[in-house]
Every structure is written in structure tokens, then in C-alpha cells.
Design a protein around this motif. Structure first.
Motif, mmCIF file in Angstrom:
data_model
loop_
_atom_site.group_PDB
_atom_site.id
_atom_site.type_symbol
_atom_site.label_atom_id
_atom_site.label_comp_id
_atom_site.label_asym_id
_atom_site.label_seq_id
_atom_site.Cartn_x
_atom_site.Cartn_y
_atom_site.Cartn_z
ATOM 1 N N ASP A 15 0.834 -1.197 0.000
ATOM 2 C CA ASP A 15 0.000 0.000 0.000
ATOM 3 C C ASP A 15 0.877 1.258 0.000
ATOM 4 N N GLU A 16 0.232 2.413 0.072
ATOM 5 C CA GLU A 16 0.952 3.682 -0.031
ATOM 6 C C GLU A 16 1.259 4.303 1.321
ATOM 7 N N HIS A 17 1.044 3.568 2.402
ATOM 8 C CA HIS A 17 1.371 4.090 3.730
ATOM 9 C C HIS A 17 2.880 4.167 3.896
ATOM 10 N N GLU A 18 3.312 4.866 4.895
ATOM 11 C CA GLU A 18 4.740 4.959 5.178
ATOM 12 C C GLU A 18 4.992 4.387 6.558
ATOM 13 N N PRO A 19 5.666 3.311 6.742
ATOM 14 C CA PRO A 19 6.260 2.487 5.692
ATOM 15 C C PRO A 19 5.195 1.649 4.993
ATOM 16 N N PRO A 20 5.444 1.227 3.753
ATOM 17 C CA PRO A 20 4.461 0.418 3.011
ATOM 18 C C PRO A 20 4.184 -0.910 3.694
ATOM 19 N N LYS A 21 2.952 -1.359 3.621
ATOM 20 C CA LYS A 21 2.559 -2.652 4.192
ATOM 21 C C LYS A 21 1.957 -3.516 3.086
ATOM 22 N N TRP A 22 2.095 -4.818 3.240
ATOM 23 C CA TRP A 22 1.562 -5.771 2.265
ATOM 24 C C TRP A 22 0.076 -5.993 2.483
ATOM 25 N N ARG A 23 -0.664 -6.096 1.396
ATOM 26 C CA ARG A 23 -2.097 -6.382 1.410
ATOM 27 C C ARG A 23 -2.420 -7.355 0.284
ATOM 28 N N TRP A 24 -3.599 -7.970 0.361
ATOM 29 C CA TRP A 24 -4.033 -8.859 -0.716
ATOM 30 C C TRP A 24 -5.431 -8.452 -1.158
ATOM 31 N N ARG A 25 -5.742 -8.815 -2.406
ATOM 32 C CA ARG A 25 -7.069 -8.546 -2.974
ATOM 33 C C ARG A 25 -7.426 -9.740 -3.851
ATOM 34 N N ARG A 26 -8.677 -10.190 -3.750
ATOM 35 C CA ARG A 26 -9.179 -11.320 -4.544
ATOM 36 C C ARG A 26 -10.230 -10.791 -5.511
ATOM 37 N N THR A 27 -10.015 -11.066 -6.800
ATOM 38 C CA THR A 27 -10.907 -10.569 -7.840
ATOM 39 C C THR A 27 -11.527 -11.743 -8.594
ATOM 40 N N ALA A 28 -12.843 -11.732 -8.735
ATOM 41 C CA ALA A 28 -13.556 -12.780 -9.463
ATOM 42 C C ALA A 28 -13.336 -12.602 -10.963
ATOM 43 N N ARG A 29 -13.676 -13.620 -11.724
ATOM 44 C CA ARG A 29 -13.495 -13.567 -13.181
ATOM 45 C C ARG A 29 -14.257 -12.429 -13.831
ATOM 46 N N ASN A 30 -15.352 -12.012 -13.216
ATOM 47 C CA ASN A 30 -16.137 -10.913 -13.785
ATOM 48 C C ASN A 30 -15.559 -9.539 -13.440
ATOM 49 N N GLY A 31 -14.407 -9.515 -12.738
ATOM 50 C CA GLY A 31 -13.739 -8.261 -12.423
ATOM 51 C C GLY A 31 -14.107 -7.648 -11.088
ATOM 52 N N ARG A 32 -15.047 -8.235 -10.390
ATOM 53 C CA ARG A 32 -15.455 -7.686 -9.099
ATOM 54 C C ARG A 32 -14.520 -8.155 -7.992
ATOM 55 N N ILE A 33 -14.176 -7.233 -7.098
ATOM 56 C CA ILE A 33 -13.365 -7.582 -5.939
ATOM 57 C C ILE A 33 -14.271 -8.301 -4.955
#
Length: 58
Positions: A15-33
Motif C-alpha cells: 500500500d501507499e502508507h509509510e512504511p508500506p505494508k503488504w495487502r491482498w485482494r481477490r478478484t472474481a473472473r467478472n472483475g469484481r473484488i
């Protein structure tokens, strides 16, 4: 880091925080998170562990 699961796309990013932290995102085939981390992680391994508890398979 993008990975393709059986049906969904999993994205691991810093992410854009300082310091940067790791995140995850799951997106379906139709493009929706359909899932995302609710917090940031200092270490990528911790982020991946959290994603695994939410359905991610290596």
C-alpha cells in the motif's frame, strides 16, 4: 505479485502508507473484488498466511 487461482485472481501488493505494508485482494473472473485484507502486513509471508485463511491456495 499476481497469481491465478482456480477461478479468481489474487493480487499481493504494497500500500501507499509509510512504511508500506503488504495487502491482498481477490478478484472474481467478472472483475469484481470479492475479498481483501482488512489490515496491512509488514512481511509478505504474513500477508500470504492471512490470504490462505481466506481461501488462497498456492
Amino acid at each position: 505479485m499476481d497469481t491465478e487461482g482456480k477461478n479468481d485472481k489474487w493480487e499481493f501488493y504494497q500500500d501507499e502508507h509509510e512504511p508500506p505494508k503488504w495487502r491482498w485482494r481477490r478478484t472474481a473472473r467478472n472483475g469484481r473484488i470479492v475479498g481483501a485484507s482488512t489490515q496491512g502486513y509488514v512481511h509478505l509471508d504474513d500477508c500470504i498466511e492471512n490470504a490462505e485463511r481466506n481461501g488462497y491456495e498456492k
